[in-house]
Design a protein around this motif. Structure first.
Motif, mmCIF file in Angstrom:
data_model
loop_
_atom_site.group_PDB
_atom_site.id
_atom_site.type_symbol
_atom_site.label_atom_id
_atom_site.label_comp_id
_atom_site.label_asym_id
_atom_site.label_seq_id
_atom_site.Cartn_x
_atom_site.Cartn_y
_atom_site.Cartn_z
ATOM 1 N N LEU A 100 2.851 -0.566 -8.553
ATOM 2 C CA LEU A 100 2.120 0.075 -9.633
ATOM 3 C C LEU A 100 0.713 0.480 -9.223
ATOM 4 O O LEU A 100 0.138 1.410 -9.790
ATOM 5 N N ARG A 101 0.138 -0.205 -8.256
ATOM 6 C CA ARG A 101 -1.191 0.196 -7.788
ATOM 7 C C ARG A 101 -1.175 1.582 -7.149
ATOM 8 O O ARG A 101 -2.202 2.250 -7.096
ATOM 9 N N ARG A 102 -0.016 2.014 -6.670
ATOM 10 C CA ARG A 102 0.082 3.361 -6.115
ATOM 11 C C ARG A 102 -0.011 4.400 -7.224
ATOM 12 O O ARG A 102 -0.384 5.545 -6.983
ATOM 13 N N ILE A 103 0.369 4.002 -8.456
ATOM 14 C CA ILE A 103 0.277 4.906 -9.599
ATOM 15 C C ILE A 103 -1.092 4.814 -10.253
ATOM 16 O O ILE A 103 -1.693 5.819 -10.648
ATOM 17 N N SER A 104 -1.595 3.604 -10.372
ATOM 18 C CA SER A 104 -2.863 3.376 -11.065
ATOM 19 C C SER A 104 -3.730 2.417 -10.257
ATOM 20 O O SER A 104 -3.814 1.221 -10.561
ATOM 21 N N PRO A 105 -4.392 2.913 -9.201
ATOM 22 C CA PRO A 105 -5.166 2.031 -8.318
ATOM 23 C C PRO A 105 -6.299 1.306 -9.022
ATOM 24 O O PRO A 105 -6.705 0.228 -8.593
ATOM 25 N N GLU A 106 -6.819 1.884 -10.106
ATOM 26 C CA GLU A 106 -7.982 1.293 -10.759
ATOM 27 C C GLU A 106 -7.623 0.143 -11.693
ATOM 28 O O GLU A 106 -8.514 -0.578 -12.177
#
Length: 328
Positions: free
Chosen positions: A91-97
């Motif tokens: 999921l960090r690849r979609i929403s790193p922040e």
């Protein structure tokens, strides 16, 4: 193809699901157009053997790339009780922040019993049947066009090379139509959008029977005949839940393939009865109208699958992370 549709739908936010699924599936029709163009350039110069070697090796390269880089659906990983840290890393690849520290992930449990039988539960049965009807008829019309359009064009006095290039416009038209349909399906009732485009496909298909002497009109007819079929992928992917999404889309494609076989045969069968080829194309407009009616029936009885997601109804789900359910 069904797995690609399901996986794209899993990663797409609902507000853009139709656009993204149809855009992804355009790779199929662009590949069809490219294959015709490459064959047009290669076969005369080098023969058919190098062409088949090229097209046979490409899926092997693609398989290796998918194995290395294609991520699994986060919903599927949640159903399999994969460790939260592994889910968060994807999921960090979609929403790193987004801070996923301490996050837990929940999803609807897979229902017991046959995945195919689940498509015909009380809540899904009518929609499943209407999707199957539209897939079957859509592929019937598409393969009738793609199989017999070159003969229709050459019978009108065009060269075989021009017939090959003209057939390529069927795939190009499907690509453009799919992009437009995907955007409209995200903004309006997708059933009405598909019903309208099936109606336009019927008109354009009927025009194929009378327009061979007018190349611009013929090109316009070809461009309008394939887009609604691609839009069906987005509708089916959005109709089913994660637990049976791949099954639902796969069976719809499977039923549709019977339509593709019948479509390829139908032209020859009707010609054997003494019909003119133009008449065959005009009659082929009727099934396209039936597919549009199937979409209207589905819209009237059930527009979407019932929510089986009580957790998601309570949770504060961030739109950028849809379709994930994040429980604090």
């Amino acid at each position: 193809m069904p797995i690609a549709v399901a996986l794209t739908a899993e990663f797409s936010p609902e507000c853009r699901r139709s656009s993204l699924v149809t855009l992804m599936f355009c790779g199929f029709v662009v590949g069809s157009a490219t294959a015709g163009l490459v064959a047009f350039l290669m076969v005369d110069a080098y023969g058919w053997q190098p062409f088949l070697i090229l097209t046979g090796s490409m899926p092997l390269v693609l398989a290796a790339a998918l194995w290395a880089w294609l991520p699994e659906s986060v919903r599927f990983l949640t159903l399999k009780n994969v460790a939260p840290d592994e889910i968060a890393s994807k999921l960090r690849r979609i929403s790193p922040e987004t801070n996923f520290a301490g996050a837990r992930f929940a999803a609807v449990l897979r229902p017991k019993g046959s995945p195919v039988a689940q498509l015909f539960t009380r809540d899904l049965a009518i929609g499943t049947v209407m999707i199957w009807v539209a897939y079957f008829i859509g592929l019937l019309v598409f393969y009738l066009l793609s199989s017999w359009l070159p003969i229709l064009i050459t019978s009108a006095g065009f060269s075989s090379k021009n017939a090959s290039l003209m057939s390529t416009t069927l795939a190009v038209g499907g690509t453009i139509g799919a992009i437009v349909i995907g955007r409209l399906m995200d903004r309006f009732n997708p059933h009405w959008v598909l019903a309208g485009f099936y109606g336009l496909a019927a008109v354009f298909t009927a025009l194929l029977g009378v327009s061979t002497a007018y190349p611009p009109l013929l090109v316009a007819a070809v461009f309008g005949a394939a887009g609604a079929l691609i839009g069906m992928n987005a509708l089916a992917a959005g109709y089913y839940q994660t637990a049976n999404r791949a099954t639902g889309v796969s069976w719809a494609h499977g039923v549709g393939r019977f339509g593709s076989v019948l479509g390829s045969m139908a032209g020859g069968i009707l010609l054997s009865f003494g019909w003119e080829l133009g008449t065959v194309f005009t009659v082929a407009a009727i099934p396209a109208l039936v597919a549009g009616m199937a979409m209207l029936i589905k819209s009237f009885f059930v527009s979407a699958a019932p929510s089986l997601d009580p957790v998601g109804q309570r949770a504060n789900i961030e739109p950028s992370l849809s379709p994930l359910i994040r429980v604090p």
